[in-house]
Every structure is written in C-alpha cells, then in structure tokens.
Design an enzyme around this catalytic site. Sequence first.
Site: not given
Ligand code: PGA
Length: 253
Positions: A173, A212, A11, A95, A9, A97, A167
């Site tokens: 992140g 992460s 982003k 997601h 992903n 976010e 998640e």
């Molecule tokens: P990350 O993001 O691996 O940077 O923690 C995962 C995600 O948001 O799908």
Amino acid sequence: MRRSLVVGNWKMNGTSESVRQLVDGILAGLPQGKAVDAGVCPPYVFIPQVAQQLQGSQVLLGAQNVADQDSGAFTGEVSAPMLKEFGCQLAIVGHSERRMKYGESDALIAARYQKAIEHGVRPILCIGETLEQREAGQTFDVVDEQLDAILNQAGIDSLRHAVIAYEPVWAIGTGRTATPDQAQEVHAHIRQKLAAQDSTVAEQVQILYGGSVNADNASELFAMADIDGGLVGGASLKVDSFLAIVQAAGENS
Ligand code: PGA
C-alpha cells in the site's frame, strides 16, 4: 511447471454495487487460454453475492481470513466450513495487516492455516519483513520464523495444498515495490528452505509476490524465476489494472 496465479485482496473496500461492477468487468475481460488462474478475495459480506456472479467461471473465490476453530463462541470469526459452504476455494492467512494491526501471532496464524487445510480451503500464507527488519539484515530470519511456525504445526506436506505470498510490509500500500531482484532473492530463499525438507513441494508450491503490484511493474516481477504471480491489493480494485496484471502473469508463465 507451476501455473501462475493472481489474487485480488480487496481488503475493506466496496459496496454491493461496486463489487457487482468489478466482478462483471473481470469476467468480461479475463484473458482466455493462458496458463494463469485469477482469484478475488472480497470482504466476507460480499462472498455470497460474488460466488453467485462467479458461477460457471474459472475465477477463484477467496476470503481474507479464516477462523482457527470450526464453530462456537468466537465473536467476529468466520470458519472454514462456512467459507466452503459459500464456495470459497482460497483464504488469505497471516496478512501483515492482521499480524500488525490486530496482533495475530505466528501461533494463531498457524492454527488458522491448519483449519483451512483441514477443510479443503487453500490458504494463501503471507509472510514478509518490515522495513526495520530489512535494514537490520533480518529478512531471511523473519520469513524463516514465519514459515517455521507453519511447518511445525501443519508439516511440509500441507504446502501441497497451499500458496505462499511474500509480502514485504514496507511495500504494501506504499507504492514502493520491491525490485524484481529483491523479491526474487527472497522467493528463492523460501524455495531453498522448503527444499531442505521436500524438494518436490519446494518445486511445486506457488510463491506469489505482494506489495504495490500494478499494471506497470507486474511483468518484470513475474518474469523472475521464482515469482509465480501476485497478491494484489489496491490495483485489484480496478478492472483494467487487475486484468492487465492477470495478463502479465499469463505471458510470463
Ligand atoms: P497492495 O496490497 O497491492 O495495495 O500493496 C497488497 C496486499 O496487501 O496484499
């Protein structure tokens, strides 16, 4: 036996040049003959470019969201038929976010999911709890509620054509990964919940872990019985770390 899947992903990152290099690197180093699929979800504007680069390869192409409508006056949205036209096989929905920074509700996410299913784009449904919810002992309740919104709208059968990504919001992140046991506990719970409605779907659906994931922790996460791969943010932006994660998934499938 479930195949492993690792999806990057990206982003809101990249330029056309950095994206070109990233895809070239992935194509050049992808492990061969392993029971793992790899996919990438670029920002919308790069989808045509990446689709062209991926032509003739096994790498899956996905979008980071999908509209809850087919067409019309929905400024800023991109529909499943449009994604299909440009070769997208996957679309992330729900997601955290989108849920937290853009206020997407369970109902809206269910409508987006339904549209993806309807048009043959495989949704990657993201679910997961915040740190406060985990500390309050609400993790299972939260993922149940997020799953129920989908099951009530689209039905258990739709999960034959979907992927789930657990998640935990506190791990995204932050560099703070769920331990393999913490993740496995929730993955097993999700599978049990689905099994109450349809044991075949529960057994077959791929449940990815996200939050992460990196080249160092991927193997121990993917070794868990109910973790079928990863949805990877930060570590998917570098060729080496993404490929190492794909490799780890291939070895654990
Ligand atoms: P990350 O993001 O691996 O940077 O923690 C995962 C995600 O948001 O799908």
